[in-house]
Design a protein around this motif. Structure first.
Motif, PDB file in Angstrom:
ATOM      1  N   ARG A  80      37.198  81.262  73.165  1.00  0.00           N
ATOM      2  CA  ARG A  80      37.134  82.649  72.666  1.00  0.00           C
ATOM      3  C   ARG A  80      36.404  83.555  73.659  1.00  0.00           C
ATOM      4  O   ARG A  80      36.689  84.748  73.741  1.00  0.00           O
ATOM      5  N   ALA A  81      35.457  82.979  74.398  1.00  0.00           N
ATOM      6  CA  ALA A  81      34.692  83.786  75.360  1.00  0.00           C
ATOM      7  C   ALA A  81      35.433  83.941  76.690  1.00  0.00           C
ATOM      8  O   ALA A  81      34.966  84.636  77.579  1.00  0.00           O
ATOM      9  N   ALA A  82      36.579  83.282  76.798  1.00  0.00           N
ATOM     10  CA  ALA A  82      37.288  83.265  78.084  1.00  0.00           C
ATOM     11  C   ALA A  82      38.510  84.178  78.055  1.00  0.00           C
ATOM     12  O   ALA A  82      38.978  84.603  76.998  1.00  0.00           O
ATOM     13  N   ASP A  83      39.010  84.445  79.259  1.00  0.00           N
ATOM     14  CA  ASP A  83      40.235  85.234  79.398  1.00  0.00           C
ATOM     15  C   ASP A  83      41.434  84.331  79.669  1.00  0.00           C
ATOM     16  O   ASP A  83      42.575  84.753  79.523  1.00  0.00           O
ATOM     17  N   ALA A  84      41.149  83.124  80.109  1.00  0.00           N
ATOM     18  CA  ALA A  84      42.235  82.283  80.630  1.00  0.00           C
ATOM     19  C   ALA A  84      41.892  80.807  80.460  1.00  0.00           C
ATOM     20  O   ALA A  84      40.736  80.444  80.220  1.00  0.00           O
ATOM     21  N   GLY A 112      47.300  83.352  63.993  1.00  0.00           N
ATOM     22  CA  GLY A 112      46.951  84.778  63.915  1.00  0.00           C
ATOM     23  C   GLY A 112      45.581  85.060  64.481  1.00  0.00           C
ATOM     24  O   GLY A 112      45.346  86.125  65.015  1.00  0.00           O
ATOM     25  N   THR A 113      44.662  84.121  64.343  1.00  0.00           N
ATOM     26  CA  THR A 113      43.314  84.352  64.888  1.00  0.00           C
ATOM     27  C   THR A 113      42.875  83.186  65.772  1.00  0.00           C
ATOM     28  O   THR A 113      41.689  82.994  65.997  1.00  0.00           O
ATOM     29  N   SER A 114      43.835  82.407  66.216  1.00  0.00           N
ATOM     30  CA  SER A 114      43.459  81.268  67.058  1.00  0.00           C
ATOM     31  C   SER A 114      42.994  81.785  68.405  1.00  0.00           C
ATOM     32  O   SER A 114      43.273  82.904  68.793  1.00  0.00           O
ATOM     33  N   GLY A 115      42.293  80.913  69.130  1.00  0.00           N
ATOM     34  CA  GLY A 115      41.793  81.325  70.447  1.00  0.00           C
ATOM     35  C   GLY A 115      42.874  81.382  71.504  1.00  0.00           C
ATOM     36  O   GLY A 115      42.611  81.790  72.633  1.00  0.00           O
ATOM     37  N   LEU A 116      44.081  80.969  71.161  1.00  0.00           N
ATOM     38  CA  LEU A 116      45.096  80.839  72.202  1.00  0.00           C
ATOM     39  C   LEU A 116      45.978  82.076  72.365  1.00  0.00           C
ATOM     40  O   LEU A 116      46.591  82.266  73.411  1.00  0.00           O
TER      41      LEU A 116
END
Ligand SMILES: Cc1cc2nc3c(=O)[nH]c(=O)nc-3n(C[C@H](O)[C@H](O)[C@H](O)COP(=O)(O)O)c2cc1C
Length: 198
Positions: A80-84, A112-116
């Motif tokens: 979640r803290a990452a962009d990639a 819908g709210t997953s980190g992916l």
């Protein structure tokens, strides 16, 4: 105030990526490959390796309903803290190894709210075979359609005959491989900056 990193224009913060090698084996070629990717990353890409894959239990929605087990929570927080995402995958029986697929399954829920969703993804893989995880990576590309993640289309990094590509301390000895990994990671930064995190 925005501080510039050496080699970066002012106002441009580095792209943050989580790196996962899909193997629990200590001497894993894919762990080595990921470690090389960390070193080869351009100045504006920071890859944090997630090394707690062995703490992710098999996905069970009964367990998920009561909250994330600690290993899953750590992975979810990191993503979640990452962009990639940067994945180095082995290939088992023409497919994605269970430990990696299982981690992605945990991350993919709740929908819908997953980190992916919206995450950009760079794929690579190493195997002793002459196809170098091509089939496993093709499967991962399909997985990331459903999770609405954006896989960097090109180049494809297949480290074939992996037992011949690393030295005794795990450095890639093949200049062709290092060049193509650099290119993949540059393209990851470019795609991430163009898309932003949705
Ligand atoms: C159960 C199993 C199935 C495998 N299937 C494949 C395969 O389909 N294709 C392949 O290239 N290598 C296959 N291999 C060999 C792996 O590529 C090799 O063990 C590799 O070192 C695993 O990655 P790692 O070094 O990162 O742990 C298989 C290995 C195991 C244990």
């Amino acid at each position: 105030m925005t501080t510039a990193m050496p080699g970066l224009p002012i106002g441009t913060s580095p792209v943050r990526a989580v790196g996962i090698a899909g193997s629990l084996r200590q001497a894993s070629y894919n762990r080595m490959l990921l470690a090389n990717a960390v070193e080869l990353a351009p100045a504006d890409l920071h890859i944090e390796v997630f090394s707690r894959l062995d703490e992710i239990p098999l996905y069970n929605s009964d367990v998920a309903e009561t909250g994330d087990p600690p290993g899953v929570a750590a992975l979810r927080d990191a993503v979640r803290a990452a962009d990639a995402l940067v994945l180095a995958t082995p290939e088992y029986n023409y497919g994605v190894p269970g430990v990696l697929k299982n981690a992605l399954d945990w991350l993919s829920v709740p929908p819908g709210t997953s980190g992916l969703e919206g995450l950009t993804v760079a794929l690579m893989g190493a195997s002793p075979s002459i196809l170098g995880t091509a089939r496993a990576q093709t499967q991962l590309r399909q997985v990331f359609v459903f999770t609405q993640s954006h896989v960097v289309p090109f180049p494809e990094v297949f480290v074939t005959k992996a037992h011949t590509r690393f030295d005794s301390v795990g450095h890639l000895t093949d200049p062709g491989a290092t060049k193509i990994i650099r290119r993949l990671l540059e393209n990851l930064v470019d795609l991430t900056r163009r898309l932003g995190r949705e």
